[in-house]
Design an enzyme around this catalytic site. Structure first.
Site, PDB file in Angstrom:
ATOM      1  N   ILE A 143     -25.505  16.271  45.646  1.00  0.00           N
ATOM      2  CA  ILE A 143     -24.927  16.279  46.986  1.00  0.00           C
ATOM      3  C   ILE A 143     -26.030  15.922  47.984  1.00  0.00           C
ATOM      4  O   ILE A 143     -27.085  16.583  48.036  1.00  0.00           O
ATOM      5  CB  ILE A 143     -24.325  17.653  47.312  1.00  0.00           C
ATOM      6  CG1 ILE A 143     -23.234  18.025  46.290  1.00  0.00           C
ATOM      7  CG2 ILE A 143     -23.739  17.675  48.723  1.00  0.00           C
ATOM      8  CD1 ILE A 143     -22.667  19.414  46.468  1.00  0.00           C
ATOM      9  N   GLU A 158     -27.626  21.916  43.516  1.00  0.00           N
ATOM     10  CA  GLU A 158     -26.461  21.149  43.926  1.00  0.00           C
ATOM     11  C   GLU A 158     -26.236  19.947  43.032  1.00  0.00           C
ATOM     12  O   GLU A 158     -25.469  19.040  43.380  1.00  0.00           O
ATOM     13  CB  GLU A 158     -26.629  20.689  45.383  1.00  0.00           C
ATOM     14  CG  GLU A 158     -27.710  19.645  45.621  1.00  0.00           C
ATOM     15  CD  GLU A 158     -29.081  20.264  45.853  1.00  0.00           C
ATOM     16  OE1 GLU A 158     -29.957  19.562  46.354  1.00  0.00           O
ATOM     17  OE2 GLU A 158     -29.267  21.459  45.521  1.00  0.00           O
TER      18      GLU A 158
END
Length: 634
Positions: free
Chosen positions: A515, A557
Site C-alpha cells: 500500500i 502493509e
C-alpha cells in the site's frame, strides 16, 4: 372298634374333606363312649357312614352272638351295603329321614334289624348315624339312637369347628412354607429368564387345571419363554391392564372363565402381570387369590433384582463400549471420517438396519446427509422443519417411535425409503447448538428398548464431543495459519504451500502488493483507519483472485499472492486487476504497487525465497517508478 377312611378323590363327589371326616369319626367315638357309660339299653353295633353309604366307623356296644364273632366289621359292612334285604341305611340315604328295617327271614341276618338317622350340616347331608340290633331290642335301641343323635350333633359341631380352625392354621402354615420355598428359590437366581421360567413352572404345578399366562411390558421382553407383550393401548386383556395399572391382584368370573391377574410388583415399578385362567366350574378361593398375589409379589421382587443385576452388567459393558468408541472417535480429527465411523458403529451396536447422519449447513440453513448406508438418498438436503431431523433440531430432544407405520404424525423420507417401523433420532450438540441429527431405524416394530434409547443418546453425545474436538482443532489450525486482522493466511503457510506446489505443478506466479504511503495514512487518519484500509485492501484482493489462489499477509502493509499453475501474463492481469480495484474502491483513497515474479519447470530449481526476492525487487522498481504500477522481476 375299627375305622375306615375313604381317600379316593372319585369317592367324594358329595362327601366332606378329610379333616371333616376325621372330625365326624372323633365325634362318633366320643358319643359311643358316653352311651356305654350310661345305663340305657344299648344296640349291638353302632355305625357311621358317609353320604355315599361307605362305613366311616363302627363300635361294638355289647357282646354279640355267633353272627359277628368271626369278622365283625366285614359282616356289618356287607349287611349295610346289601341291596337284597331291607336296609335302613340305604333307605335313609334316599329318603333323608330316619328309617328302621327288619332283616328278611331267609337272609343270613335273620333276627336282626337296622336303624338309621341322616344328619345334615348347613342344609346338606353330612353323614348317617345308625345301629344294628336284635329285633326284640328295637324299642330300646331307638332310644339310644335318639340320645346318641343329640350328643353326636353337639360333639361334631365343636370338633368340626376346632378341626376347621386347625385346618385353616395348617393351610396358612403350608401356604407360608410354600411361599418361603418359592421366594428362596427365586432369590437364588440372577437371570431374568430363569426367574420367569420358575414362576411359570411353579404356578403350573400348584394349579395344573389352569392356564398360566405371563404378560410383560416392552422393556422387559424375553426371547425364549412364552411371554406375552403387555400393551396399554390394546383394548383386549382389560383384566391384566387393570392389575398392571392398579398394582394389585384382581379377579373376574365372566365370559365362562375364572381369571386371576396379579402384578409383578417390585420396589421401583410394575414389570408385568401373572394371569391364571381356568374353566367356569373351577373356583378361586380368597386364599388362592392371596397366595397368587404374594407369589407374584415375590416374583416381581426377584425379577427386579435379576434385572438390576443384568443392568449393572449391561452398564459395565456399555461403559467399556463408550470408552472404546470415544477413543476411536478421537483418533480422527476429520468430520467425514468421524461420521463414517459413527454410521458403521451405530448399526453394529444396535443391530439396526439403517442409519443416516445429517449435518447442519450453516450458510444455507438446511440439513445435508453426510453419512448413510442408503445409496438411494445420496447427499439429499432437507429443510430445518422437515421430518424427524426437523423435529429433533427444533426441540433439541431425542425421539423414539415404536411403530412408524401405525403412528405417522411426522412425515419422513428416511422412513418411507427404508420402509422401517422402529426409529430413534438424536441431536448432535456442540456447545449447546445442534449441528446435526442421527437417525437409526429397524424394519421390525417395537424393536428398540429404553436401554437402547438411553445408550443411543450417550453415544450421540460423544459423537458431538468428537465433532467439537474436530471443530476446535480445525479452528486452532486456521488461527495458526491465518492473520487475525486481515483474515488472510500467515506468511509461513504461504511458504509451505509454495514449496508443496512447486513439487507437483509446472509453473506458478507470485504477486507482492504494498500500500503506497501507508505510514502517511496512519499519521493522517489514525491507526484504526489504517487497519480498516488494510482490511479493505485484503478483501479486494480476495475478491480478485481464484479460490485456489493463496493470499497471505507478508508483513506490515505488504500482501503476497501465489497463483498455482499461472503463467506470467495471467499473473500480470491479476496484479493489474488488484491495482485498479484498490484505486477505485477504497475510502480514503489509496493505491498499491505490485511486484510480480514467475517460475517454470524449464528454469533451474527456483526456491520460494528466490521467488520472493524477484517479486520484492520488482516491487522496489515499482516504487521507484512513482508507485501505483505493476513491475515484473526477472
Amino acid at each position: 372298634m375299627k375305622v375306615e377312611m375313604n381317600v379316593e378323590a372319585g369317592e367324594r363327589a358329595r362327601g366332606v374333606e378329610e379333616f371333616e371326616r376325621a372330625g365326624l369319626i372323633k365325634a362318633f367315638l366320643e358319643m359311643t363312649a358316653e352311651l356305654k357309660q350310661s345305663r340305657m339299653p344299648l344296640p349291638t353295633v353302632m355305625v357311621l357312614t358317609d353320604p355315599e353309604g361307605s362305613v366311616l366307623a363302627y363300635e361294638e356296644m355289647k357282646v354279640t352272638d355267633d353272627l359277628f364273632h368271626a369278622d365283625f366289621f366285614e359282616t356289618g359292612r356287607r349287611m349295610i351295603a346289601s341291596e337284597l334285604q331291607p336296609n335302613a341305611f340305604s333307605a335313609a340315604l334316599h329318603s333323608g329321614e330316619a328309617e328302621q328295617c327288619l332283616s328278611s327271614p331267609s337272609s343270613e341276618w335273620k333276627g336282626y334289624a337296622t336303624l338309621a338317622v341322616p344328619l345334615l350340616q348347613e342344609g346338606e347331608l353330612s353323614c348317617v348315624l345308625g345301629a344294628i340290633v336284635g329285633e326284640r331290642e328295637l324299642p330300646e335301641a331307638q332310644a339310644a339312637i335318639d340320645c346318641g343323635k343329640v350328643t353326636f350333633r353337639a360333639l361334631s359341631r365343636v370338633i368340626l369347628a376346632s378341626n376347621a380352625k386347625n385346618q385353616d392354621e395348617q393351610n396358612q402354615y403350608q401356604m407360608r412354607e410354600r411361599l418361603f420355598e418359592f421366594t428362596k428359590q427365586l432369590h437364588e437366581m440372577i437371570n431374568v429368564e430363569s426367574v420367569l421360567k420358575a414362576v411359570i413352572e411353579q404356578m403350573e404345578k400348584l394349579y395344573p387345571q389352569s392356564t398360566v399366562k405371563l404378560w410383560l411390558s416392552q422393556d422387559n421382553q424375553v426371547n425364549h419363554l412364552p411371554v406375552n407383550l403387555l400393551s396399554l393401548q390394546d383394548d383386549c386383556n382389560l383384566l391384566t391392564k387393570r392389575a398392571f395399572i392398579e398394582g394389585k391382584a384382581v379377579y373376574d368370573s365372566g365370559s365362562g372363565e375364572e381369571r386371576v391377574a396379579a402384578p409383578l410388583l417390585g420396589k421401583q415399578a410394575v414389570y408385568g402381570v401373572l394371569e391364571l385362567v381356568s374353566s367356569s366350574d373351577s373356583y378361586w378361593s380368597e386364599a388362592d387369590v392371596k397366595l397368587i398375589s404374594l407369589m407374584a409379589d415375590s416374583a416381581g421382587t426377584a425379577f427386579e433384582n435379576a434385572k438390576l443385576y443384568e443392568q449393572s452388567n449391561l452398564l459395565i459393558s456399555e461403559l467399556r463400549l463408550i470408552n472404546e468408541i470415544t477413543r476411536s472417535l478421537n483418533k480422527s480429527l476429520k468430520p467425514d471420517e468421524i461420521y463414517s465411523f459413527a454410521n458403521k458403529e451405530l448399526i453394529d451396536i444396535f443391530n439396526a438396519h439403517y442409519c443416516c447422519i445429517l449435518e447442519m449447513d450453516q450458510q444455507q440453513r438446511h440439513m445435508v446427509i453426510r453419512s448413510s448406508n442408503l445409496p438411494d438418498m445420496g447427499e439429499e438436503v432437507f429443510s430445518l422443519n422437515y421430518g424427524f431431523c426437523g423435529l429433533v433440531y427444533n426441540s433439541k430432544e431425542p425421539v423414539i417411535l415404536a411403530d412408524y407405520k401405525k403412528d405417522v404424525h411426522v412425515k419422513s423420507r428416511f422412513m418411507e425409503v427404508t420402509e422401517a417401523s422402529s426409529v430413534m433420532a438424536s441431536p448432535i450438540i456442540v456447545q449447546s447448538e445442534v449441528i446435526g441429527v442421527i437417525l437409526l431405524a429397524h424394519r421390525s416394530a417395537n424393536y428398540f428398548s429404553y436401554n437402547n434409547y438411553r445408550l443411543f443418546q450417550v453415544i450421540c453425545g460423544h459423537i458431538g464431543l468428537a465433532m467439537m474436538n474436530a471443530t476446535l482443532h480445525a479452528e486452532v489450525k486456521r488461527m495458526v495459519i491465518t492473520d487475525r486482522l486481515t483474515g488472510l493466511y500467515a506468511r509461513h503457510y504461504l511458504d509451505e504451500q509454495i514449496n508443496v506446489m512447486q513439487k507437483k505443478d509446472f509453473h506458478g506466479g507470485l504477486i507482492v502488493v504494498d500500500i503506497d504511503f501507508f505510514k502517511k495514512v496512519n499519521d493522517t487518519y489514525g491507526h484504526q483507519i489504517g487497519d480498516k484500509i488494510l482490511t479493505r485492501v485484503s478483501q479486494l484482493i480476495q475478491d480478485s483472485i481464484r479460490e485456489k489462489d493463496i493470499a497471505a499477509r507478508w508483513g506490515g502493509e505488504e500482501i503476497a499472492i501465489y497463483l498455482p499453475s499461472a503463467k506470467l501474463e495471467d499473473t500480470m492481469k491479476v496484479a493489474e486487476r488488484i491495482r485498479q480495484r484498490v484505486m477505485d474502491d477504497t475510502e480514503p483513497k489509496v493505491t498499491v504497487s505490485c511486484g510480480v515474479s514467475q517460475w517454470s519447470w524449464h528454469d533451474d530449481k527456483v526456491s520460494s525465497e528466490s521467488l520472493f526476492y524477484r517479486a520484492d525487487m520488482a516491487l522496489y522498481e515499482a516504487k521507484k517508478a512513482g508507485r501505483n504500477v505493476v513491475k515484473v522481476g526477472l
